[in-house]
Motif scaffolding. Structure first.
Motif, PDB file in Angstrom:
ATOM      1  N   VAL A  93      12.937 -20.375 -27.899  1.00 32.99           N
ATOM      2  CA  VAL A  93      13.779 -21.153 -26.974  1.00 32.99           C
ATOM      3  C   VAL A  93      15.116 -20.460 -26.773  1.00 32.99           C
ATOM      4  N   GLY A  94      15.709 -19.987 -27.867  1.00 29.25           N
ATOM      5  CA  GLY A  94      16.999 -19.317 -27.757  1.00 29.25           C
ATOM      6  C   GLY A  94      16.917 -18.008 -26.996  1.00 29.25           C
ATOM      7  N   LEU A  95      15.896 -17.211 -27.297  1.00 24.03           N
ATOM      8  CA  LEU A  95      15.775 -15.912 -26.636  1.00 24.03           C
ATOM      9  C   LEU A  95      15.476 -16.062 -25.148  1.00 24.03           C
ATOM     10  N   LEU A  96      14.750 -17.112 -24.788  1.00 24.91           N
ATOM     11  CA  LEU A  96      14.499 -17.357 -23.363  1.00 24.91           C
ATOM     12  C   LEU A  96      15.782 -17.696 -22.611  1.00 24.91           C
ATOM     13  N   SER A  97      16.812 -18.110 -23.334  1.00 22.41           N
ATOM     14  CA  SER A  97      18.032 -18.623 -22.702  1.00 22.41           C
ATOM     15  C   SER A  97      19.212 -17.666 -22.832  1.00 22.41           C
ATOM     16  N   ARG A  98      18.953 -16.387 -23.019  1.00 21.58           N
ATOM     17  CA  ARG A  98      20.073 -15.450 -23.174  1.00 21.58           C
ATOM     18  C   ARG A  98      20.937 -15.390 -21.920  1.00 21.58           C
ATOM     19  N   GLY A  99      20.322 -15.451 -20.753  1.00 20.39           N
ATOM     20  CA  GLY A  99      21.089 -15.374 -19.511  1.00 20.39           C
ATOM     21  C   GLY A  99      21.429 -16.740 -18.959  1.00 20.39           C
ATOM     22  N   ARG A 100      20.428 -17.589 -18.849  1.00 21.17           N
ATOM     23  CA  ARG A 100      20.610 -18.940 -18.315  1.00 21.17           C
ATOM     24  C   ARG A 100      19.957 -19.949 -19.262  1.00 21.17           C
ATOM     25  N   PRO A 101      20.476 -21.165 -19.341  1.00 18.34           N
ATOM     26  CA  PRO A 101      19.886 -22.149 -20.255  1.00 18.34           C
ATOM     27  C   PRO A 101      18.586 -22.759 -19.731  1.00 18.34           C
ATOM     28  N   GLN A 102      18.320 -22.615 -18.426  1.00 18.36           N
ATOM     29  CA  GLN A 102      17.181 -23.324 -17.847  1.00 18.36           C
ATOM     30  C   GLN A 102      15.828 -22.988 -18.489  1.00 18.36           C
ATOM     31  N   PRO A 103      15.503 -21.713 -18.751  1.00 18.59           N
ATOM     32  CA  PRO A 103      14.202 -21.444 -19.386  1.00 18.59           C
ATOM     33  C   PRO A 103      14.054 -22.126 -20.747  1.00 18.59           C
ATOM     34  N   GLY A 104      15.127 -22.105 -21.541  1.00 19.79           N
ATOM     35  CA  GLY A 104      15.088 -22.782 -22.828  1.00 19.79           C
ATOM     36  C   GLY A 104      14.968 -24.284 -22.683  1.00 19.79           C
ATOM     37  N   VAL A 105      15.655 -24.828 -21.676  1.00 25.03           N
ATOM     38  CA  VAL A 105      15.564 -26.270 -21.424  1.00 25.03           C
ATOM     39  C   VAL A 105      14.128 -26.652 -21.094  1.00 25.03           C
ATOM     40  N   ARG A 106      13.484 -25.832 -20.254  1.00 21.66           N
ATOM     41  CA  ARG A 106      12.091 -26.131 -19.900  1.00 21.66           C
ATOM     42  C   ARG A 106      11.190 -26.061 -21.141  1.00 21.66           C
ATOM     43  N   ALA A 107      11.453 -25.092 -22.021  1.00 25.76           N
ATOM     44  CA  ALA A 107      10.660 -24.991 -23.250  1.00 25.76           C
ATOM     45  C   ALA A 107      10.884 -26.210 -24.142  1.00 25.76           C
ATOM     46  N   LEU A 108      12.129 -26.660 -24.229  1.00 25.10           N
ATOM     47  CA  LEU A 108      12.426 -27.857 -25.025  1.00 25.10           C
ATOM     48  C   LEU A 108      11.743 -29.086 -24.437  1.00 25.10           C
ATOM     49  N   VAL A 109      11.747 -29.177 -23.115  1.00 24.70           N
ATOM     50  CA  VAL A 109      11.062 -30.300 -22.475  1.00 24.70           C
ATOM     51  C   VAL A 109       9.562 -30.249 -22.788  1.00 24.70           C
ATOM     52  N   GLY A 110       8.996 -29.041 -22.805  1.00 25.86           N
ATOM     53  CA  GLY A 110       7.583 -28.912 -23.164  1.00 25.86           C
ATOM     54  C   GLY A 110       7.312 -29.391 -24.581  1.00 25.86           C
ATOM     55  N   LEU A 111       8.172 -28.997 -25.524  1.00 26.52           N
ATOM     56  CA  LEU A 111       8.035 -29.488 -26.896  1.00 26.52           C
ATOM     57  C   LEU A 111       8.207 -30.997 -26.953  1.00 26.52           C
ATOM     58  N   GLY A 112       9.142 -31.494 -26.127  1.00 24.18           N
ATOM     59  CA  GLY A 112       9.357 -32.942 -26.089  1.00 24.18           C
ATOM     60  C   GLY A 112       8.138 -33.692 -25.588  1.00 24.18           C
ATOM     61  N   LEU A 113       7.478 -33.129 -24.570  1.00 23.06           N
ATOM     62  CA  LEU A 113       6.268 -33.772 -24.056  1.00 23.06           C
ATOM     63  C   LEU A 113       5.163 -33.799 -25.110  1.00 23.06           C
ATOM     64  N   LEU A 114       5.104 -32.753 -25.926  1.00 22.94           N
ATOM     65  CA  LEU A 114       4.137 -32.740 -27.028  1.00 22.94           C
ATOM     66  C   LEU A 114       4.428 -33.876 -27.992  1.00 22.94           C
ATOM     67  N   GLY A 115       5.727 -34.080 -28.302  1.00 21.06           N
ATOM     68  CA  GLY A 115       6.102 -35.198 -29.163  1.00 21.06           C
ATOM     69  C   GLY A 115       5.784 -36.543 -28.540  1.00 21.06           C
ATOM     70  N   PHE A 116       6.074 -36.688 -27.227  1.00 21.71           N
ATOM     71  CA  PHE A 116       5.750 -37.932 -26.520  1.00 21.71           C
ATOM     72  C   PHE A 116       4.257 -38.237 -26.619  1.00 21.71           C
ATOM     73  N   ALA A 117       3.424 -37.211 -26.373  1.00 15.44           N
ATOM     74  CA  ALA A 117       1.976 -37.418 -26.404  1.00 15.44           C
ATOM     75  C   ALA A 117       1.511 -37.823 -27.792  1.00 15.44           C
ATOM     76  N   ALA A 118       2.038 -37.147 -28.830  1.00 10.32           N
ATOM     77  CA  ALA A 118       1.618 -37.465 -30.196  1.00 10.32           C
ATOM     78  C   ALA A 118       1.996 -38.893 -30.571  1.00 10.32           C
ATOM     79  N   VAL A 119       3.193 -39.322 -30.175  1.00 11.83           N
ATOM     80  CA  VAL A 119       3.627 -40.691 -30.483  1.00 11.83           C
ATOM     81  C   VAL A 119       2.805 -41.699 -29.695  1.00 11.83           C
ATOM     82  N   ALA A 120       2.600 -41.424 -28.407  1.00  8.66           N
ATOM     83  CA  ALA A 120       1.866 -42.370 -27.561  1.00  8.66           C
ATOM     84  C   ALA A 120       0.417 -42.522 -27.975  1.00  8.66           C
TER      85      ALA A 120
END
Length: 518
Positions: A91-118
C-alpha cells in the motif's frame, strides 16, 4: 538544447513502506476498538481469520492440527499478520507519488473485511460499524501521512518543519493504533466480574447431585500419570474460535426449538433455579491420535440436558440436536437417542472444578455429553439447541467428512516410560491411562517386546464416564525395548490392534513406546 524532463516528487521507498504499515495499523486498531464496543467477532482481522477457518479444506485443517496442535490458532493469526504487513508495505509503495493507488488498495482490503463480517454466522447489521471504522481510519491516516511525507510539501503554518511534523504524526498514528487495539481487546473481554459472580453463586447452591469424592488410589501421578482431575488451566482446548466469545451470564439465553411440542427460552437465572448436578467426566477430542493428549477430566456442574429436552417435548421422527455457539461459528449434531438415555448424564454445564466455566471452555454455558467425542457434543458458549434430523441439517464437522455419531472408542496410553526415554535395567515401571466411555475399563494389559500380555494393576475406579489409571512392572534387560498396552472395556471387549486415523470418527490401535534400559 534538449528539454529537461521534470519528474514528479516521490516519497522515499522506506518512508512509503512505513506509512503503509502505519495506515494499516490504524485501520486494524480502529476496527478492533469499534468491535469491542459493538461485537468482538466483528473485528475485521478476526472475521477474516474465522472465514479462513470455515472455508479451509479438510486436508489443510488436518495438516494444521498435525503440525501445530493446539497452537494452530496463534499460528494462523501470526501468518495473517505477516501477510498484512506485506500488504501494508505494498500500500505504501503504491502511494509514493499519489495517495490514490494506496487508497484504492486500502478500500480493497476494507471490502474483504466487510465481506468476512457480513458472512459471519452471527452477523447483525451493527457489526458493519467495525469494518467501516477500519476502512475510514486507514484511508485518513494514509492521506495525512502521505501529504506530510511528499517532498516539496510546504512547512506547516506553525513553523514546524515537514520532517518533524511527519515524525510526530507517525508516532501519534502508531501509538493511537496500539491504544485503540488494546482498548478494543479490553472492552471485548469484560467477563471477569461476571465469572466471579457466577462462581460465588455456585458456591451457595445446594447441589441436587454431587459427584463422588475422588478416592486416593484413583491416580498414580507420582509415577507420571496425570492427576485424576485436570486443572482448568491444563484442560485441552479445541474449537474454531479465534477470539473467545465474551457473553456475560446476565446477557446469555438458550433457545430450544425445532421439532418440539413447545419452544423454550432459558436465561442463566433459569438454569440456576433448576436442580444442579455435579458429574465427573473425561472429555476426549476426536483428533486425539493414538497416545496423544487431547483428553482431560473435570468435575462439571450443570443442568441435566435430558430433562430440558423432555420439558420441550421431542416430536416423533427427530434424531438430532443441533447445537450452536454464540458466535455462530461452531455447530455440533448430537444423536438425540444418546441425549435421551436416562443414565447418560448429559449436561448444560455452568461450572468446572469448583468455579464458573473458564472463558476458553465455554463460559457461561457449554454442553458436556459423556461417551461422545467433542465434535458431536461439546459445544461451548452454547445459545441454540434445534431438535431436528441429520437429513435436514448438517453440523460443521459433518460437512467436512467426519462421522455422524462419534462414540468414544476404547483406548489406552503409556505415560511412563517416555518415548525414546531411558530407565535402569531390571524392574521397569510402566504406567498410563485407559478409557472406554460410558461403560468403563475392566482390564489393562502390557507387553514387553514380543513377549506375552500381562495384566496391569488398575487404579480405583471412579466411574464409567472417566479415565482409569493403570501401572505394571516389566523385567527389561539392558538394551532397547518396546512396551505396548491394550485395554478391555467393562463389557469384555478388547480394543482393536488395527491402526486407523482420526478421520472420520476417531483413531484406533495399540500405543507403543520405545525406551532404553541402562
Amino acid at each position: 538544447m534538449s528539454a529537461t524532463t521534470v519528474h514528479p516528487p516521490l516519497v522515499p521507498r522506506r518512508t512509503a513502506a512505513a506509512l503503509g504499515v502505519l495506515s494499516v495499523a490504524a485501520a486494524l486498531g480502529a476496527g478492533h476498538l469499534v468491535a469491542g464496543l459493538v461485537s468482538p467477532v466483528s473485528s475485521p482481522f478476526l472475521a477474516v481469520g474465522n472465514s479462513a477457518i470455515a472455508l479451509a479444506p479438510q486436508w489443510l485443517v488436518d495438516v494444521a492440527k498435525s503440525a501445530f496442535g493446539t497452537a494452530d490458532k496463534p499460528v494462523l493469526l501470526a501468518g495473517m499478520a505477516l501477510v498484512l504487513v506485506g500488504a501494508a508495505v505494498g500500500v505504501g509503495l503504491l502511494s509514493r507519488g499519489r495517495p490514490q493507488p494506496g487508497v484504492r488498495a486500502l478500500v480493497g482490503l476494507g471490502l474483504l473485511g466487510f465481506a468476512a463480517v457480513a458472512l459471519s454466522p452471527a452477523f447483525t447489521p451493527v457489526d458493519l460499524l467495525a469494518p467501516a471504522a477500519a476502512a475510514g481510519a486507514g484511508v485518513l491516516a494514509l492521506r495525512r501521512l502521505h501529504a506530510l511525507a511528499l517532498p516539496g510539501t510546504p512547512r506547516a503554518g506553525s513553523g514546524v518543519d515537514r520532517r518533524t511534523m511527519l515524525v510526530g504524526t507517525s508516532a501519534l498514528v502508531g501509538f493511537g493504533a496500539l491504544a485503540a487495539g488494546g482498548l478494543g481487546q479490553l472492552l471485548g473481554s469484560r467477563l471477569a466480574g461476571s465469572r466471579e459472580e457466577v462462581t460465588a453463586r455456585l458456591a451457595r447452591v445446594a447441589l441436587a447431585e454431587r459427584a463422588p469424592a475422588i478416592p486416593a488410589g484413583a491416580a498414580f501421578p507420582e509415577l507420571g500419570t496425570p492427576t485424576f482431575l485436570t486443572p482448568n488451566a491444563d484442560f485441552y482446548r479445541i474449537d474454531t474460535a479465534l477470539r473467545i466469545p465474551t457473553q456475560t451470564a446476565a446477557d446469555w439465553s438458550l433457545r430450544v426449538h425445532g421439532m418440539v411440542d413447545r419452544e423454550l427460552t432459558l436465561t442463566f437465572d433459569d438454569l440456576l433455579a433448576r436442580p444442579l448436578r455435579e458429574r465427573t467426566v473425561t472429555m476426549i477430542c476426536v483428533s486425539n491420535e493414538v497416545g496423544d493428549d487431547y483428553i482431560s477430566t473435570a468435575d462439571f456442574v450443570g443442568v441435566d440436558l435430558r430433562e430440558v429436552l423432555l420439558e420441550a417435548g421431542v416430536a416423533p421422527g427427530a434424531d438430532q440436536v443441533l447445537s450452536t455457539s454464540s458466535d455462530g461459528l461452531w455447530t455440533a449434531g448430537t444423536p438425540l437417542e444418546v441425549l435421551l438415555e436416562p443414565d447418560r448424564g448429559a449436561l448444560l454445564a455452568v461450572g468446572m472444578n469448583g468455579e464458573a466455566l473458564p472463558p476458553e471452555h465455554g463460559f457461561p454455558v457449554r454442553m458436556v455429553v459423556p461417551g461422545l467425542y467433542g465434535y458431536v457434543s461439546a459445544t461451548k458458549w452454547v445459545t441454540d439447541l434445534e431438535v431436528t434430523t441429520f437429513d435436514r441439517k448438517q453440523a460443521y464437522w459433518l460437512q467436512r467428512g467426519w462421522g455422524r455419531l462419534g462414540p468414544v472408542k476404547t483406548q489406552s496410553r503409556i505415560d511412563v516410560p517416555r518415548s525414546a526415554g531411558s530407565a535402569p535395567a531390571g524392574a521397569v515401571t510402566v504406567a498410563g491411562i485407559a478409557w472406554s466411555q460410558p461403560v468403563g475399563i475392566s482390564r489393562v494389559e502390557v507387553r514387553l517386546d514380543d513377549g506375552p500380555w500381562a495384566d496391569a494393576e488398575l487404579a480405583t475406579e471412579v466411574g464409567g464416564d472417566t479415565w482409569r489409571m493403570w501401572r505394571a512392572v516389566v523385567d527389561a534387560a539392558p538394551g532397547s525395548h518396546v512396551v505396548t498396552v491394550r485395554a478391555t472395556d467393562a463389557n469384555g471387549v478388547t480394543q482393536t490392534e488395527e491402526r486407523a486415523p482420526v478421520l472420520p470418527d476417531g483413531a484406533t490401535g495399540h500405543h507403543s513406546v520405545v525406551f532404553t534400559a541402562l
